[in-house]
Design an enzyme around this catalytic site. Structure first.
Site, PDB file in Angstrom:
ATOM      1  N   SER A 288       0.619  -1.362   0.100  1.00 23.44           N
ATOM      2  CA  SER A 288      -0.023   0.046  -0.057  1.00 23.44           C
ATOM      3  C   SER A 288       0.744   1.286   0.060  1.00 23.44           C
ATOM      4  O   SER A 288       0.690   2.113  -0.780  1.00 23.44           O
ATOM      5  CB  SER A 288      -0.802   0.061   1.381  1.00 23.44           C
ATOM      6  N   THR A 289       1.859   1.326   0.698  1.00 23.64           N
ATOM      7  CA  THR A 289       2.885   2.401   0.698  1.00 23.64           C
ATOM      8  C   THR A 289       3.696   2.604  -0.495  1.00 23.64           C
ATOM      9  O   THR A 289       3.600   3.683  -1.176  1.00 23.64           O
ATOM     10  CB  THR A 289       4.015   2.509   1.821  1.00 23.64           C
TER      11      THR A 289
ATOM     12  N   TYR B 139       6.400   3.686 -12.833  1.00 21.19           N
ATOM     13  CA  TYR B 139       6.445   2.361 -12.080  1.00 21.19           C
ATOM     14  C   TYR B 139       7.574   1.564 -12.870  1.00 21.19           C
ATOM     15  O   TYR B 139       8.450   0.777 -12.321  1.00 21.19           O
ATOM     16  CB  TYR B 139       5.043   1.745 -12.194  1.00 21.19           C
TER      17      TYR B 139
ATOM     18  N   LYS C 110      12.682 -10.412   6.450  1.00 20.03           N
ATOM     19  CA  LYS C 110      11.696 -11.168   6.234  1.00 20.03           C
ATOM     20  C   LYS C 110      12.013 -12.583   5.531  1.00 20.03           C
ATOM     21  O   LYS C 110      12.856 -12.662   4.781  1.00 20.03           O
ATOM     22  CB  LYS C 110      10.462 -10.575   5.217  1.00 20.03           C
TER      23      LYS C 110
ATOM     24  N   HIS D  49      -5.708   3.411   6.424  1.00 20.32           N
ATOM     25  CA  HIS D  49      -5.965   2.199   6.950  1.00 20.32           C
ATOM     26  C   HIS D  49      -7.325   2.159   7.682  1.00 20.32           C
ATOM     27  O   HIS D  49      -7.505   1.980   8.779  1.00 20.32           O
ATOM     28  CB  HIS D  49      -5.017   1.694   7.853  1.00 20.32           C
TER      29      HIS D  49
ATOM     30  N   HIS E  87      -6.273   8.132   1.154  1.00 23.80           N
ATOM     31  CA  HIS E  87      -5.707   6.931   1.556  1.00 23.80           C
ATOM     32  C   HIS E  87      -5.590   6.863   3.015  1.00 23.80           C
ATOM     33  O   HIS E  87      -5.271   7.677   3.719  1.00 23.80           O
ATOM     34  CB  HIS E  87      -4.369   6.657   0.692  1.00 23.80           C
TER      35      HIS E  87
ATOM     36  N   ARG F  59      -3.636  -9.138  -0.932  1.00 25.62           N
ATOM     37  CA  ARG F  59      -2.365  -9.941  -1.031  1.00 25.62           C
ATOM     38  C   ARG F  59      -2.920 -11.399  -0.600  1.00 25.62           C
ATOM     39  O   ARG F  59      -3.769 -11.306   0.255  1.00 25.62           O
ATOM     40  CB  ARG F  59      -1.343  -9.247  -0.209  1.00 25.62           C
TER      41      ARG F  59
ATOM     42  N   SER G 133       4.556 -10.879   6.263  1.00 32.03           N
ATOM     43  CA  SER G 133       5.071  -9.541   5.953  1.00 32.03           C
ATOM     44  C   SER G 133       5.040  -8.726   7.298  1.00 32.03           C
ATOM     45  O   SER G 133       5.800  -8.087   7.639  1.00 32.03           O
ATOM     46  CB  SER G 133       4.700  -8.856   4.737  1.00 32.03           C
TER      47      SER G 133
END
Length: 358
Positions: free
Chosen positions: A88-89, A281, A295, A144, A142, A166, A174
């Site tokens: 999202s970020t 992008y 991770k 949460h 935007h 996801r 994550s």
């Protein structure tokens, strides 16, 4: 006439008078019918003219309502009620990179303790801000926050919702490591679980709370919204409501695993906001990308243990539903050639347009 009257017998004179009377009656009757027909014709012409005038006024009104004025094109609000740890970020930073060039505002909805459920009074305030804060339009909000149905507040023009989801286990993994090690976006920020070196696999093996199946329950309630049942873990009603909202309330829902395709289709659908997003992008310095530190992917054993839970099955069902919908939309919008994606050209046109114009 007097000579004729004296020469004709009385019988014939009577017959002549009767014939004359009948002829006069017939003529008067025909004249009356012609008058009535003329009146009907005049009334029909008048009705036709009135109908044409009303039709022109109706068409003019429709054209005025349908033609997007400059004000209408600026009165657009997009809401991205982002699910945590779904890239999202990374995606939001694309919006920040483009807002100056494309002339719109980006606003972060920062709720206390990242609580995704707003109080009733905050819902009213938020809806009022989004719809009436004209100085900020066009706007990209935007945060949460779970889905909020604007129609409940009597709003005629709803905002445009978008989102990204996801794979449920990948999202949880994550988030687990993010709470302990942060990411490369703000590496110096101390995280809530910092210092806990336990891996995700060790957590699953020990039956820890941070990796419990209940922690998977997030994407469904984010799409379900501000109803109490949405946040009852394992609610089948919440799953069905989330599906309903996804297809009926969201313009497009993408996947973290296929973010480039999502960006490309958004640029095609909402160029007012995302013109240049695909090129940014693909060829940018990737300053918008964000990665969780330290991770480690879970083992097959850990994934299999989570997949035995009813909660995973429901969250995965929702993910598969979103995946199928996204692939359906993409199949009708995008083609691949020589390893590159490209958007299909317009595939409809108009014909048999009447009345003909000179």
């Amino acid at each position: 006439m007097g000579l004729l009257r004296t020469m004709m017998p009385p019988k014939f004179q009577l017959l002549a008078l009767l014939a004359f009377a009948v002829a006069m009656f017939f003529l008067e009757n025909q004249i009356q019918k012609l008058e009535e027909s003329r009146g009907k014709l005049e009334r029909a012409i008048a009705r036709h003219e009135v109908h044409e005038i009303e039709e022109r006024h109706t068409q003019d009104g429709l054209r005025e309502r349908e033609a997007p004025s400059a004000a209408d094109s600026e009165d657009v609000v997009v809401i991205y009620n982002r699910v945590p740890k779904t890239a999202s970020t990374s995606f939001t930073n694309i919006a920040y990179d483009l807002c100056g060039k494309n002339h719109y505002h980006v606003l972060h909805i920062n709720t206390t303790k990242n609580n995704p459920v707003m109080s009733m009074q905050d819902q009213v305030r938020f809806v009022k801000n989004v719809t009436e804060w004209r100085e900020m339009k066009p706007a990209f909000y935007h945060g949460h926050v779970s889905f909020l149905d604007f129609t409940k507040f009597g709003v005629k023009k709803k905002p445009i919702y978008i989102n990204v989801i996801r794979d449920p286990i990948e999202r949880l993994v994550s988030y687990y490591y993010f709470l302990r090690f942060g990411d490369d976006y703000r590496p110096g920020l101390r995280r809530r679980k910092q210092g806990d070196k336990k891996t995700f696999d060790e957590c699953v093996s020990a039956g820890g709370s941070d990796c419990a199946p209940e922690k998977l329950w997030l994407q469904i309630p984010f799409f379900c919204g501000h109803y109490s049942e949405c946040w009852n873990v394992g609610s089948h009603w919440a799953l069905e409501q989330a599906k309903y909202n996804l297809v009926n309330e969201y313009l497009l829902v993408g996947l973290t695993e296929e973010l480039e395709d999502f960006v490309m289709m958004l640029e095609a659908a909402l160029p007012r906001f995302f013109r240049g997003a695909t090129e940014l992008y693909k060829t940018g310095k990737k300053s918008h990308l964000r990665k969780t530190s330290e991770k480690k992917p879970p083992t097959k054993e850990s994934s299999a243990k989570l997949q035995q839970s009813a909660i995973w099955k429901m969250e995965n069902e929702f993910y598969e539903f979103a995946l199928e919908q996204f692939q359906f939309v993409r199949a009708h919008a995008v083609r691949e050639k020589d390893g590159e994606l490209y958007l299909l050209a317009q595939n409809f046109f108009y014909e048999k347009i009447y009345p003909k114009t000179n």
